[in-house]
Design a protein around this motif. Sequence first.
Motif, PDB file in Angstrom:
ATOM      1  N   ASN A 201     -11.365 -13.805   9.993  1.00 30.93           N
ATOM      2  CA  ASN A 201     -11.168 -14.327  11.449  1.00 30.93           C
ATOM      3  C   ASN A 201     -10.937 -12.996  12.104  1.00 30.93           C
ATOM      4  N   GLN A 202     -12.003 -12.581  12.900  1.00 26.90           N
ATOM      5  CA  GLN A 202     -11.908 -11.197  13.655  1.00 26.90           C
ATOM      6  C   GLN A 202     -10.675 -11.507  15.029  1.00 26.90           C
ATOM      7  N   GLU A 203     -10.529 -12.720  15.392  1.00 27.37           N
ATOM      8  CA  GLU A 203      -9.561 -12.752  16.359  1.00 27.37           C
ATOM      9  C   GLU A 203      -8.123 -12.862  15.746  1.00 27.37           C
ATOM     10  N   THR A 204      -7.807 -13.309  14.715  1.00 26.90           N
ATOM     11  CA  THR A 204      -6.309 -13.247  14.085  1.00 26.90           C
ATOM     12  C   THR A 204      -6.475 -12.215  13.299  1.00 26.90           C
ATOM     13  N   ASN A 205      -7.218 -11.565  12.918  1.00 28.72           N
ATOM     14  CA  ASN A 205      -7.109 -10.527  11.780  1.00 28.72           C
ATOM     15  C   ASN A 205      -6.785 -10.870  10.496  1.00 28.72           C
ATOM     16  N   GLU A 206      -6.982 -12.363  10.151  1.00 34.38           N
ATOM     17  CA  GLU A 206      -6.672 -12.768   9.005  1.00 34.38           C
ATOM     18  C   GLU A 206      -7.676 -12.301   7.833  1.00 34.38           C
ATOM     19  N   SER A 207      -6.929 -12.144   6.690  1.00 37.83           N
ATOM     20  CA  SER A 207      -7.891 -11.508   5.532  1.00 37.83           C
ATOM     21  C   SER A 207      -7.564 -12.211   4.364  1.00 37.83           C
ATOM     22  N   VAL A 208      -8.652 -12.309   3.443  1.00 41.57           N
ATOM     23  CA  VAL A 208      -8.301 -13.065   2.082  1.00 41.57           C
ATOM     24  C   VAL A 208      -7.651 -11.810   1.048  1.00 41.57           C
ATOM     25  N   ILE A 209      -7.471 -10.803   1.694  1.00 43.44           N
ATOM     26  CA  ILE A 209      -6.905  -9.819   0.458  1.00 43.44           C
ATOM     27  C   ILE A 209      -5.469 -10.039   0.739  1.00 43.44           C
ATOM     28  N   LEU A 210      -5.101 -10.488  -0.605  1.00 42.95           N
ATOM     29  CA  LEU A 210      -3.161 -10.586  -0.724  1.00 42.95           C
ATOM     30  C   LEU A 210      -2.671  -9.386  -0.475  1.00 42.95           C
ATOM     31  N   THR A 211      -3.142  -8.454  -1.591  1.00 45.33           N
ATOM     32  CA  THR A 211      -2.582  -6.900  -1.570  1.00 45.33           C
ATOM     33  C   THR A 211      -3.616  -6.318  -2.216  1.00 45.33           C
ATOM     34  N   SER A 212      -3.753  -5.035  -2.641  1.00 44.93           N
ATOM     35  CA  SER A 212      -4.599  -4.284  -3.423  1.00 44.93           C
ATOM     36  C   SER A 212      -3.948  -3.443  -4.532  1.00 44.93           C
ATOM     37  N   ALA A 213      -4.496  -3.163  -5.661  1.00 46.25           N
ATOM     38  CA  ALA A 213      -3.932  -2.046  -6.704  1.00 46.25           C
ATOM     39  C   ALA A 213      -4.328  -0.868  -6.367  1.00 46.25           C
ATOM     40  N   LEU A 214      -3.534  -0.037  -5.794  1.00 44.46           N
ATOM     41  CA  LEU A 214      -3.997   1.074  -5.356  1.00 44.46           C
ATOM     42  C   LEU A 214      -4.254   2.175  -6.550  1.00 44.46           C
ATOM     43  N   LYS A 215      -5.043   2.988  -6.502  1.00 49.51           N
ATOM     44  CA  LYS A 215      -5.351   4.187  -7.511  1.00 49.51           C
ATOM     45  C   LYS A 215      -5.763   5.312  -6.651  1.00 49.51           C
ATOM     46  N   ARG A 216      -4.737   6.180  -6.458  1.00 45.46           N
ATOM     47  CA  ARG A 216      -4.630   7.527  -5.414  1.00 45.46           C
ATOM     48  C   ARG A 216      -5.826   8.404  -5.703  1.00 45.46           C
ATOM     49  N   VAL A 217      -6.922   8.026  -5.977  1.00 45.92           N
ATOM     50  CA  VAL A 217      -7.997   9.119  -6.293  1.00 45.92           C
ATOM     51  C   VAL A 217      -7.910  10.320  -5.135  1.00 45.92           C
ATOM     52  N   ASP A 218      -7.620   9.796  -3.868  1.00 46.37           N
ATOM     53  CA  ASP A 218      -7.480  10.801  -2.892  1.00 46.37           C
ATOM     54  C   ASP A 218      -6.562  11.760  -3.088  1.00 46.37           C
ATOM     55  N   ASN A 219      -5.285  11.186  -3.371  1.00 52.42           N
ATOM     56  CA  ASN A 219      -4.234  12.183  -3.445  1.00 52.42           C
ATOM     57  C   ASN A 219      -4.391  13.216  -4.811  1.00 52.42           C
ATOM     58  N   ALA A 220      -4.985  12.644  -5.854  1.00 55.02           N
ATOM     59  CA  ALA A 220      -5.154  13.471  -7.032  1.00 55.02           C
ATOM     60  C   ALA A 220      -6.202  14.454  -6.606  1.00 55.02           C
ATOM     61  N   SER A 221      -7.244  14.240  -5.998  1.00 55.98           N
ATOM     62  CA  SER A 221      -8.440  14.928  -5.683  1.00 55.98           C
ATOM     63  C   SER A 221      -7.667  16.183  -4.622  1.00 55.98           C
ATOM     64  N   TYR A 222      -7.061  15.683  -3.806  1.00 52.53           N
ATOM     65  CA  TYR A 222      -6.641  16.508  -2.614  1.00 52.53           C
ATOM     66  C   TYR A 222      -5.528  17.598  -3.057  1.00 52.53           C
ATOM     67  N   THR A 223      -4.752  17.077  -3.975  1.00 53.33           N
ATOM     68  CA  THR A 223      -3.887  17.964  -4.734  1.00 53.33           C
ATOM     69  C   THR A 223      -4.691  19.286  -5.519  1.00 53.33           C
ATOM     70  N   LYS A 224      -5.723  19.182  -6.143  1.00 56.66           N
ATOM     71  CA  LYS A 224      -6.513  20.017  -6.735  1.00 56.66           C
ATOM     72  C   LYS A 224      -7.338  20.803  -5.766  1.00 56.66           C
ATOM     73  N   VAL A 225      -7.838  20.250  -4.784  1.00 60.44           N
ATOM     74  CA  VAL A 225      -8.609  20.946  -3.629  1.00 60.44           C
ATOM     75  C   VAL A 225      -7.616  22.029  -3.040  1.00 60.44           C
ATOM     76  N   ASP A 226      -6.268  21.421  -2.939  1.00 57.60           N
ATOM     77  CA  ASP A 226      -5.469  22.373  -2.085  1.00 57.60           C
ATOM     78  C   ASP A 226      -5.282  23.444  -2.953  1.00 57.60           C
ATOM     79  N   GLU A 227      -4.973  23.281  -4.192  1.00 61.22           N
ATOM     80  CA  GLU A 227      -4.719  24.337  -5.077  1.00 61.22           C
ATOM     81  C   GLU A 227      -5.769  25.484  -5.277  1.00 61.22           C
ATOM     82  N   PHE A 228      -6.894  24.831  -5.213  1.00 56.55           N
ATOM     83  CA  PHE A 228      -8.125  25.748  -5.162  1.00 56.55           C
ATOM     84  C   PHE A 228      -8.210  26.720  -4.076  1.00 56.55           C
ATOM     85  N   ILE A 229      -8.195  26.044  -2.766  1.00 56.06           N
ATOM     86  CA  ILE A 229      -8.031  26.860  -1.566  1.00 56.06           C
ATOM     87  C   ILE A 229      -6.962  27.571  -1.624  1.00 56.06           C
ATOM     88  N   ASN A 230      -5.852  27.617  -2.060  1.00 55.00           N
ATOM     89  CA  ASN A 230      -4.783  28.596  -1.833  1.00 55.00           C
ATOM     90  C   ASN A 230      -4.766  29.207  -3.177  1.00 55.00           C
TER      91      ASN A 230
END
Length: 302
Positions: A201-230
């Motif tokens: 429902n675009q008007e109310t922004n209601e979603s069927v997603i109750l929550t999400s089980a997150l897997k922070r691939v972004d955090n993991a990859s970012y840490t290694k890219v950051d180490e690489f750059i430094n």
Amino acid sequence: EAQYIKPGGEATQDYLEAADNLLAKGNELIIAPGFKFEEAIGKLQAENPETKFVILDGEPEGGVAENSVGIYFAEQEAGFLAGIAAALETKTGKVGFIGGMVIPAVQKFGYGFVTGVAYANANLGTNVEVADYLYNGTFHDVSGGQAQAGGMYDKGIDIIFTAAGRVGSGVITEAKTRAEAGDKVYVIGVDVDQYEDGIYNQETNESVILTSALKRVDNASYTKVDEFINGTFTGGEVITMTAEVDGVGLPETNPNLTTETQETVNELLANIKAGNLVIPSTEADVQSFLSEMGYQGAKINF
């Protein structure tokens, strides 16, 4: 600049060709997602000692070299929190799980989900059953995911946790169709916060997603890219991204969760981070945990 290449197929040779393409263009750090890359990275790390390699959800075949890192995730911890949320929010007392392929990352999400429900029954006053626990067998069968979800909703399950790639898109589509018709059914998303994907429902922004089980691939990859750059890239190790290092968890805001549920989840997350609550990650340990919690649901075919 970063380059993204999708291999032409799913054989080791396809992965090696894609990597050669990246190497030829001078890329000094290559990140590969998934255990299917284990053999290819095993070869590449030996042939290209000056290049850094990161493999997610796996480790190089033959062992991890000084120029490589294998990164796993404690998916069971995110799955557990999802199970707690589902148990506290279900109105029918029935929840379900749809996995993609039977691989460790998906299995651990499922293990966590079931242990979360069992924990809630034993400690939080709920009486909830994991009434269906299915695999699709692929990560791309969208219509199959929709059909499996339909079958679950038809039998009174009102919350489905899906860890199944594009199969999950089919599950979300089915939930949206029903929500538009007034049914109170939900999906728990995976890997990233899928709230936006579930908006019906675009008007109310209601979603069927109750929550999400997150897997922070972004955090993991970012840490290694950051180490690489430094210039501080540390290789030769296999690490597991746990809740303690914010590698897994639930989104910070979950509009469909009550304040009480969110507070309970946060308390349990703090217990996991502190090491006071250990979530099982093998089937044998899950079975022990379930009997310890006195779980009464039908036998689950993990």
